[in-house]
Design a protein around this motif. Structure first.
Motif, PDB file in Angstrom:
ATOM      1  N   GLU A  89       1.076  -1.274   0.018  1.00  0.00           N
ATOM      2  CA  GLU A  89      -0.092  -0.032   0.120  1.00  0.00           C
ATOM      3  C   GLU A  89       0.917   1.073   0.003  1.00  0.00           C
ATOM      4  O   GLU A  89       1.564   1.492   0.787  1.00  0.00           O
ATOM      5  CB  GLU A  89      -0.754   0.160   1.403  1.00  0.00           C
ATOM      6  CG  GLU A  89      -1.874  -1.046   1.220  1.00  0.00           C
ATOM      7  CD  GLU A  89      -2.769  -1.183   2.526  1.00  0.00           C
ATOM      8  OE1 GLU A  89      -3.592  -1.997   2.654  1.00  0.00           O
ATOM      9  OE2 GLU A  89      -2.644  -0.662   3.493  1.00  0.00           O
ATOM     10  N   SER A 133      -3.154   3.885  -1.885  1.00  0.00           N
ATOM     11  CA  SER A 133      -4.071   3.931  -0.813  1.00  0.00           C
ATOM     12  C   SER A 133      -4.976   5.195  -1.141  1.00  0.00           C
ATOM     13  O   SER A 133      -5.922   5.167  -0.184  1.00  0.00           O
ATOM     14  CB  SER A 133      -3.145   4.285   0.486  1.00  0.00           C
ATOM     15  OG  SER A 133      -2.726   5.348   0.574  1.00  0.00           O
ATOM     16  N   GLN A 140      -2.925   6.915   5.606  1.00  0.00           N
ATOM     17  CA  GLN A 140      -1.976   5.359   5.520  1.00  0.00           C
ATOM     18  C   GLN A 140      -2.249   4.606   6.425  1.00  0.00           C
ATOM     19  O   GLN A 140      -2.383   3.293   6.358  1.00  0.00           O
ATOM     20  CB  GLN A 140      -0.773   5.723   4.715  1.00  0.00           C
ATOM     21  CG  GLN A 140      -0.660   6.318   3.304  1.00  0.00           C
ATOM     22  CD  GLN A 140       0.780   6.543   2.753  1.00  0.00           C
ATOM     23  OE1 GLN A 140       1.366   7.360   3.163  1.00  0.00           O
ATOM     24  NE2 GLN A 140       1.394   5.337   2.410  1.00  0.00           N
ATOM     25  N   THR A 168     -10.797   2.258   0.799  1.00  0.00           N
ATOM     26  CA  THR A 168      -9.996   3.479   0.804  1.00  0.00           C
ATOM     27  C   THR A 168     -11.053   4.472   0.258  1.00  0.00           C
ATOM     28  O   THR A 168     -10.610   5.679   0.578  1.00  0.00           O
ATOM     29  CB  THR A 168      -8.870   3.261  -0.446  1.00  0.00           C
ATOM     30  OG1 THR A 168      -9.614   3.170  -1.666  1.00  0.00           O
ATOM     31  CG2 THR A 168      -8.120   2.320  -0.267  1.00  0.00           C
TER      32      THR A 168
END
Length: 316
Positions: A89, A133, A140, A168
């Motif tokens: 990510e 992300s 994050q 997300t």
């Protein structure tokens, strides 16, 4: 199936949390004046960074993503033989080259990883997914914490990827920049004109501290306060109210570009802690990493949570 989670240095999480869950940190190179740092979330280096005052006026600071070749070497050395599935990510692709470089590295790794596994006596195939992300800093961190929760549910790799990518879009982030002039100057050097010189001047001359709020990295000013403490209190009140109303994952992520003494003195921080405690939510409180601090400036605050659609003003 051994599943590993990779995040980059722009991901803010408490060090003990990262170590407990064996997160693999993809480093970022930080350049301050003539000094070069490799930001891999070493807590000692981070503390020295804050104590040195390297982001204060007069210092030139920039970050640089690891190249595709550097990421390839790290993955081959430390990931492909340790895990069967890796989720990587990265900070939002709109703000950094990390996503693109990690994707390029993934393409080369997949052509040679099986040979490396065979040589190490590791059976089975290796697979990996690079995910944008769409977040920054504390955002994050929140996504990483939620991903670890999904990994514990033993989902298939395809379902895991789908769940992470869908999540997300359900996250909300607040950012309080301490110095708009710092952000404007750094944006100017990158060719980013999203913060005008006029806004930076007003913030510096009139001591205006904005609260930036939105989904992911694309936020808008929702409050303009005359001092930093008032802005922080508004964000803490928002978060505490949203926690009481319900979240989509039992975490709130909060990172601060401050000393730990200054963090503990933040207005209404204990109000947020109390709301988290009574609702069974874990507050992921961290000192902002070197990469994050360079990007947004010293003294800034970033908070992220996941919830049903709402407005910042709903909890003021």
């Amino acid at each position: 199936m051994r599943v590993g989670l990779i995040v980059d240095s722009a991901c803010d999480l408490p060090y003990e949390f990262s170590r407990k869950h064996d997160l693999f940190i993809l480093p970022v190179t930080a350049k301050i004046d003539n000094q070069v740092f490799i930001d891999n979330h070493d807590p000692v280096l981070t503390q020295e960074f804050y104590q040195s005052g390297l982001l204060q006026k007069g210092h030139h600071a920039e970050t640089e993503a690891f190249s595709a070749g550097q990421i390839h070497d790290l993955l081959m050395e430390k990931v492909v033989t340790q895990f069967d599935v890796a989720i990587c990510e990265t900070v939002t692709r709109s703000r950094s080259l990390i996503f693109q470089n990690a994707t390029d590295a993934y393409n080369t790794v997949m052509g040679s990883c099986q040979q490396a596994r065979a040589a190490a006596g590791v059976p089975g195939k290796f697979s990996m997914r690079v995910i944008d992300s769409k977040q920054i800093f504390a955002g994050q961190g929140l996504l990483a914490a939620h991903t670890l929760r999904l990994i514990d549910q033993k989902l298939s790799k395809n379902v895991l990827r789908q769940e992470v990518e869908a999540f997300t879009d359900r996250m909300y982030t607040c950012v309080i920049p301490r110095d708009l002039h710092y952000i404007r100057e750094r944006a100017r050097r990158r060719g980013d004109k999203s913060i005008s010189a006029v806004v930076a001047f007003l913030g510096k001359a009139l001591n205006i501290t904005p609260v930036i709020f939105g989904q992911g990295a694309e936020g808008q000013p929702v409050a303009k306060t005359r001092n930093f403490d008032t802005a922080v209190e508004k964000v803490m009140n928002y978060a505490a109210g949203r926690v009481d109303a319900g979240l989509l994952t039992p975490y709130v992520s909060l990172s601060c570009g401050l000393s730990w003494t200054e963090i503990e003195e933040l207005p209404a921080l204990n109000r947020l802690r109390d709301a988290c405690e009574r609702n069974g939510v874990e507050l992921l409180l961290s000192q902002m990493g070197i990469t994050s601090s360079i990007y947004i400036g010293p003294g800034s605050v970033c908070l992220s949570l996941a919830a049903e659609p709402h407005q910042f003003s709903d909890f003021q």
